[in-house]
Each structure stands twice: as C-alpha cells, then as structure tokens.
Design a protein around this motif. Structure first.
Motif, PDB file in Angstrom:
ATOM      1  N   ILE A  77      -4.670   4.698 -13.172  1.00  0.00           N
ATOM      2  CA  ILE A  77      -4.007   4.722 -11.869  1.00  0.00           C
ATOM      3  C   ILE A  77      -3.972   6.148 -11.334  1.00  0.00           C
ATOM      4  CG2 ILE A  77      -1.867   4.220 -10.614  1.00  0.00           C
ATOM      5  CD1 ILE A  77      -1.197   2.294 -13.047  1.00  0.00           C
ATOM      6  N   LYS A  78      -4.374   6.295 -10.095  1.00  0.00           N
ATOM      7  CA  LYS A  78      -4.244   7.570  -9.382  1.00  0.00           C
ATOM      8  C   LYS A  78      -3.520   7.284  -8.074  1.00  0.00           C
ATOM      9  CE  LYS A  78      -6.309  10.102 -12.375  1.00  0.00           C
ATOM     10  NZ  LYS A  78      -5.509  11.027 -13.167  1.00  0.00           N
ATOM     11  N   CYS A  79      -2.782   8.272  -7.598  1.00  0.00           N
ATOM     12  CA  CYS A  79      -2.020   8.129  -6.360  1.00  0.00           C
ATOM     13  C   CYS A  79      -2.297   9.341  -5.485  1.00  0.00           C
ATOM     14  CB  CYS A  79      -0.527   8.017  -6.677  1.00  0.00           C
ATOM     15  SG  CYS A  79       0.512   7.695  -5.250  1.00  0.00           S
ATOM     16  N   SER A  80      -2.530   9.090  -4.190  1.00  0.00           N
ATOM     17  CA  SER A  80      -2.907  10.183  -3.303  1.00  0.00           C
ATOM     18  C   SER A  80      -2.412   9.941  -1.882  1.00  0.00           C
ATOM     19  CB  SER A  80      -4.425  10.310  -3.278  1.00  0.00           C
ATOM     20  OG  SER A  80      -4.823  11.314  -2.378  1.00  0.00           O
ATOM     21  N   SER A  81      -2.129  11.045  -1.201  1.00  0.00           N
ATOM     22  CA  SER A  81      -1.827  10.986   0.232  1.00  0.00           C
ATOM     23  C   SER A  81      -2.960  11.638   1.025  1.00  0.00           C
ATOM     24  CB  SER A  81      -0.486  11.663   0.530  1.00  0.00           C
ATOM     25  OG  SER A  81      -0.515  13.011   0.110  1.00  0.00           O
ATOM     26  N   GLN A  82      -4.091  11.893   0.387  1.00  0.00           N
ATOM     27  CA  GLN A  82      -5.209  12.525   1.083  1.00  0.00           C
ATOM     28  C   GLN A  82      -6.060  11.515   1.854  1.00  0.00           C
ATOM     29  OE1 GLN A  82      -7.429  14.493  -2.036  1.00  0.00           O
ATOM     30  NE2 GLN A  82      -8.759  12.750  -2.371  1.00  0.00           N
ATOM     31  N   PHE A  83      -5.819  10.211   1.638  1.00  0.00           N
ATOM     32  CA  PHE A  83      -6.542   9.164   2.341  1.00  0.00           C
ATOM     33  C   PHE A  83      -5.571   8.391   3.223  1.00  0.00           C
ATOM     34  CE2 PHE A  83      -8.407   9.579  -1.955  1.00  0.00           C
ATOM     35  CZ  PHE A  83      -9.678  10.018  -1.613  1.00  0.00           C
ATOM     36  N   LYS A  84      -6.096   7.545   4.077  1.00  0.00           N
ATOM     37  CA  LYS A  84      -5.293   6.616   4.864  1.00  0.00           C
ATOM     38  C   LYS A  84      -5.494   5.222   4.282  1.00  0.00           C
ATOM     39  CE  LYS A  84      -3.369   9.266   7.847  1.00  0.00           C
ATOM     40  NZ  LYS A  84      -1.955   9.475   7.649  1.00  0.00           N
ATOM     41  N   ILE A  85      -4.501   4.372   4.436  1.00  0.00           N
ATOM     42  CA  ILE A  85      -4.610   2.993   3.958  1.00  0.00           C
ATOM     43  C   ILE A  85      -5.722   2.272   4.716  1.00  0.00           C
ATOM     44  CG2 ILE A  85      -3.423   0.769   3.857  1.00  0.00           C
ATOM     45  CD1 ILE A  85      -0.824   2.382   3.263  1.00  0.00           C
ATOM     46  N   SER A  86      -5.845   2.528   5.998  1.00  0.00           N
ATOM     47  CA  SER A  86      -6.912   1.914   6.782  1.00  0.00           C
ATOM     48  C   SER A  86      -8.250   2.542   6.417  1.00  0.00           C
ATOM     49  CB  SER A  86      -6.631   2.091   8.276  1.00  0.00           C
ATOM     50  OG  SER A  86      -6.610   3.475   8.587  1.00  0.00           O
ATOM     51  N   GLY A  87      -9.323   1.900   6.826  1.00  0.00           N
ATOM     52  CA  GLY A  87     -10.654   2.421   6.545  1.00  0.00           C
ATOM     53  C   GLY A  87     -11.403   1.515   5.595  1.00  0.00           C
ATOM     54  N   LYS A  88     -12.633   1.899   5.277  1.00  0.00           N
ATOM     55  CA  LYS A  88     -13.499   1.039   4.471  1.00  0.00           C
ATOM     56  C   LYS A  88     -13.484   1.359   2.989  1.00  0.00           C
ATOM     57  CE  LYS A  88     -16.546  -0.078   8.235  1.00  0.00           C
ATOM     58  NZ  LYS A  88     -17.893  -0.198   8.741  1.00  0.00           N
ATOM     59  N   SER A  89     -13.311   2.634   2.638  1.00  0.00           N
ATOM     60  CA  SER A  89     -13.357   3.007   1.228  1.00  0.00           C
ATOM     61  C   SER A  89     -12.723   4.376   1.023  1.00  0.00           C
ATOM     62  CB  SER A  89     -14.805   3.030   0.724  1.00  0.00           C
ATOM     63  OG  SER A  89     -15.535   4.039   1.391  1.00  0.00           O
ATOM     64  N   ALA A  90     -12.544   4.711  -0.231  1.00  0.00           N
ATOM     65  CA  ALA A  90     -12.074   6.041  -0.628  1.00  0.00           C
ATOM     66  C   ALA A  90     -12.911   6.448  -1.838  1.00  0.00           C
ATOM     67  CB  ALA A  90     -10.592   6.023  -0.968  1.00  0.00           C
ATOM     68  N   THR A  91     -13.124   7.729  -1.991  1.00  0.00           N
ATOM     69  CA  THR A  91     -13.917   8.241  -3.107  1.00  0.00           C
ATOM     70  C   THR A  91     -13.073   9.191  -3.943  1.00  0.00           C
ATOM     71  OG1 THR A  91     -15.909   8.079  -1.751  1.00  0.00           O
ATOM     72  CG2 THR A  91     -16.049   9.437  -3.718  1.00  0.00           C
ATOM     73  N   TRP A  92     -13.126   9.003  -5.255  1.00  0.00           N
ATOM     74  CA  TRP A  92     -12.356   9.821  -6.190  1.00  0.00           C
ATOM     75  C   TRP A  92     -13.309  10.416  -7.216  1.00  0.00           C
ATOM     76  CZ3 TRP A  92      -7.169  10.645  -5.626  1.00  0.00           C
ATOM     77  CH2 TRP A  92      -6.533  11.341  -6.659  1.00  0.00           C
ATOM     78  N   ASP A  93     -13.177  11.694  -7.511  1.00  0.00           N
ATOM     79  CA  ASP A  93     -13.994  12.325  -8.549  1.00  0.00           C
ATOM     80  C   ASP A  93     -13.559  11.822  -9.921  1.00  0.00           C
ATOM     81  OD1 ASP A  93     -15.387  13.870  -6.699  1.00  0.00           O
ATOM     82  OD2 ASP A  93     -14.009  15.562  -6.882  1.00  0.00           O
ATOM     83  N   SER A  94     -14.536  11.466 -10.756  1.00  0.00           N
ATOM     84  CA  SER A  94     -14.203  11.058 -12.119  1.00  0.00           C
ATOM     85  C   SER A  94     -14.622  12.168 -13.076  1.00  0.00           C
ATOM     86  CB  SER A  94     -14.901   9.743 -12.491  1.00  0.00           C
ATOM     87  OG  SER A  94     -16.280   9.914 -12.607  1.00  0.00           O
ATOM     88  N   GLU A  95     -13.889  12.275 -14.143  1.00  0.00           N
ATOM     89  CA  GLU A  95     -14.182  13.300 -15.137  1.00  0.00           C
ATOM     90  C   GLU A  95     -15.097  12.708 -16.211  1.00  0.00           C
ATOM     91  OE1 GLU A  95     -10.588  15.178 -16.522  1.00  0.00           O
ATOM     92  OE2 GLU A  95      -9.745  15.194 -14.497  1.00  0.00           O
ATOM     93  N   LEU A  96     -15.930  13.559 -16.789  1.00  0.00           N
ATOM     94  CA  LEU A  96     -16.897  13.111 -17.789  1.00  0.00           C
ATOM     95  C   LEU A  96     -16.210  12.392 -18.949  1.00  0.00           C
ATOM     96  CD1 LEU A  96     -19.778  12.938 -18.868  1.00  0.00           C
ATOM     97  CD2 LEU A  96     -19.454  15.223 -19.856  1.00  0.00           C
ATOM     98  N   HIS A  97     -15.103  12.925 -19.444  1.00  0.00           N
ATOM     99  CA  HIS A  97     -14.442  12.271 -20.594  1.00  0.00           C
ATOM    100  C   HIS A  97     -13.869  10.912 -20.208  1.00  0.00           C
ATOM    101  CE1 HIS A  97     -10.018  12.825 -20.011  1.00  0.00           C
ATOM    102  NE2 HIS A  97     -10.413  13.805 -19.228  1.00  0.00           N
ATOM    103  N   TRP A  98     -13.483  10.725 -18.934  1.00  0.00           N
ATOM    104  CA  TRP A  98     -13.053   9.392 -18.486  1.00  0.00           C
ATOM    105  C   TRP A  98     -14.225   8.430 -18.613  1.00  0.00           C
ATOM    106  CZ3 TRP A  98     -10.693  10.234 -12.914  1.00  0.00           C
ATOM    107  CH2 TRP A  98      -9.572  11.063 -12.983  1.00  0.00           C
ATOM    108  N   ARG A  99     -15.350   8.820 -18.029  1.00  0.00           N
ATOM    109  CA  ARG A  99     -16.526   7.949 -18.012  1.00  0.00           C
ATOM    110  C   ARG A  99     -16.978   7.617 -19.435  1.00  0.00           C
ATOM    111  NH1 ARG A  99     -17.895  11.904 -14.192  1.00  0.00           N
ATOM    112  NH2 ARG A  99     -19.670  12.660 -15.406  1.00  0.00           N
ATOM    113  N   ASN A 100     -16.957   8.610 -20.313  1.00  0.00           N
ATOM    114  CA  ASN A 100     -17.341   8.356 -21.708  1.00  0.00           C
ATOM    115  C   ASN A 100     -16.388   7.362 -22.359  1.00  0.00           C
ATOM    116  OD1 ASN A 100     -19.511  10.095 -21.512  1.00  0.00           O
ATOM    117  ND2 ASN A 100     -18.401  11.837 -22.385  1.00  0.00           N
ATOM    118  N   SER A 101     -15.109   7.518 -22.135  1.00  0.00           N
ATOM    119  CA  SER A 101     -14.114   6.601 -22.709  1.00  0.00           C
ATOM    120  C   SER A 101     -14.261   5.199 -22.140  1.00  0.00           C
ATOM    121  CB  SER A 101     -12.703   7.113 -22.448  1.00  0.00           C
ATOM    122  OG  SER A 101     -12.466   8.305 -23.149  1.00  0.00           O
TER     123      SER A 101
END
Length: 182
Positions: A77-101
């Motif tokens: 779970i991540k929480c952010s106020s950098q995006f708006k609820i409206s719109g088509k999508s949001a993009t979040w950077d993933s960390e290498l160790h997250w992806r490996n796990s």
C-alpha cells in the motif's frame, strides 16, 4: 501539571497548523498510516481479515496479507497526494528489491495506491452531521504473475478498490491452488 521534558513538535502538513501541537508523525508517516487505515476499512467492509506487517519487517515488500479462507493475498500500500482521484491512471516508481520479492511469491501480490485529493491532512476526512467521509480513493494492480515487473507501476484508475475487487482477488488466490476446468 508537568509530566516530563518538553519536546519539539512535528508537523503533519503545511496547512495543518492547529494539528502541529499534537502531531507525532511526519507528513510521509501520516500519509502512510492513513493509506493503510483506508484500505483496511474496505477489507473490514468485506469482512476479510488483514494481517499488517510489523514496521521494519517488510522484507518481502508487502504491507500485509489479506486473509481469504484458502490462502492469503499479499498487499503493498502506498498513499499520495501528488495525484488526483480523477484521471485514467497513476504511475509509481518501484524499487528493485520490491520487484525481486514480488516475483518470488506463489500467491498474488497487489499494489494499492490510495490517492488523497488534498495535501492538508485536515481535508482528508470530512466530518458532518450525517457521518464521516474519507476524501480518498484507492486503485490497484497486480504486480506478480503477469510478466516481468516494471520499474514503473502503472495503476489504472478503472481498477478502483472496492468490496467487489476482493471477490476477484479471492478467485485469483484460489486459482493458485485449484486449477480451473476448461
């Protein structure tokens, strides 16, 4: 009455001056706690348990396990106020160790992004005579079992986290153990 030494106060948001006197969390920690609480409220609405990973024990890059009868799904779970609820999508950077796990998990791993339309914590929840409203929305995407995880996580806003979402997730968890018959 004095119960101990005075300590410096932390602020939870730029505009939340009246909360500064009671705040014990910094802005990012406050958002993180709100995001988990918001998602847990949806899980509670569905009457599905959630075991939160203890702080500093998230070695497998998940915040907890959603407990279905057959097995658990993992949730980041991540929480952010950098995006708006409206719109088509949001993009979040993933960390290498997250992806490996995530890539080693035999059960589904879901990335949930809680979006706050407001930066100031005072505006995250609205209290009124008829009840209390969260001024947030959560969106999700599965991050394992669907090809190689990317450096950027694209979260489509058509995938809103609701009780109905958990029915889909439970079917995906079941499919890990019970093959579908064609």
């Amino acid at each position: 009455m004095h119960c101990g030494p005075k300590r410096g106060r932390r602020t939870v948001g730029e505009g939340a001056t009246h909360l500064q006197s009671i705040a014990t969390l910094g802005p990012n920690a406050a958002k993180g706690r709100f995001g988990v609480a918001y998602v847990k409220s949806i899980f509670s609405q569905a009457a599905v348990g959630f075991n939160e990973t203890a702080p500093d024990e998230d070695a497998i890059a998940v915040d907890g396990s959603l407990e279905f009868a057959i097995a658990a799904a993992r949730v980041q779970i991540k929480c952010s106020s950098q995006f708006k609820i409206s719109g088509k999508s949001a993009t979040w950077d993933s960390e290498l160790h997250w992806r490996n796990s995530w890539s080693t998990s035999a059960v589904p791993v879901y990335f949930v992004l809680v979006i706050l339309d407001y930066k100031d914590p005072v505006d995250w929840i609205r209290h009124h005579d008829a009840g209390t409203d969260h001024r947030a929305a959560a969106f999700w995407v599965r991050v394992n079992g669907t090809g190689a995880p990317a450096e950027k996580i694209l979260v489509p806003k058509v995938q809103r986290l609701t009780v109905a979402t958990l029915e889909l997730w439970e079917r995906e968890v079941k499919s890990c153990f019970i093959p579908t018959i064609s």
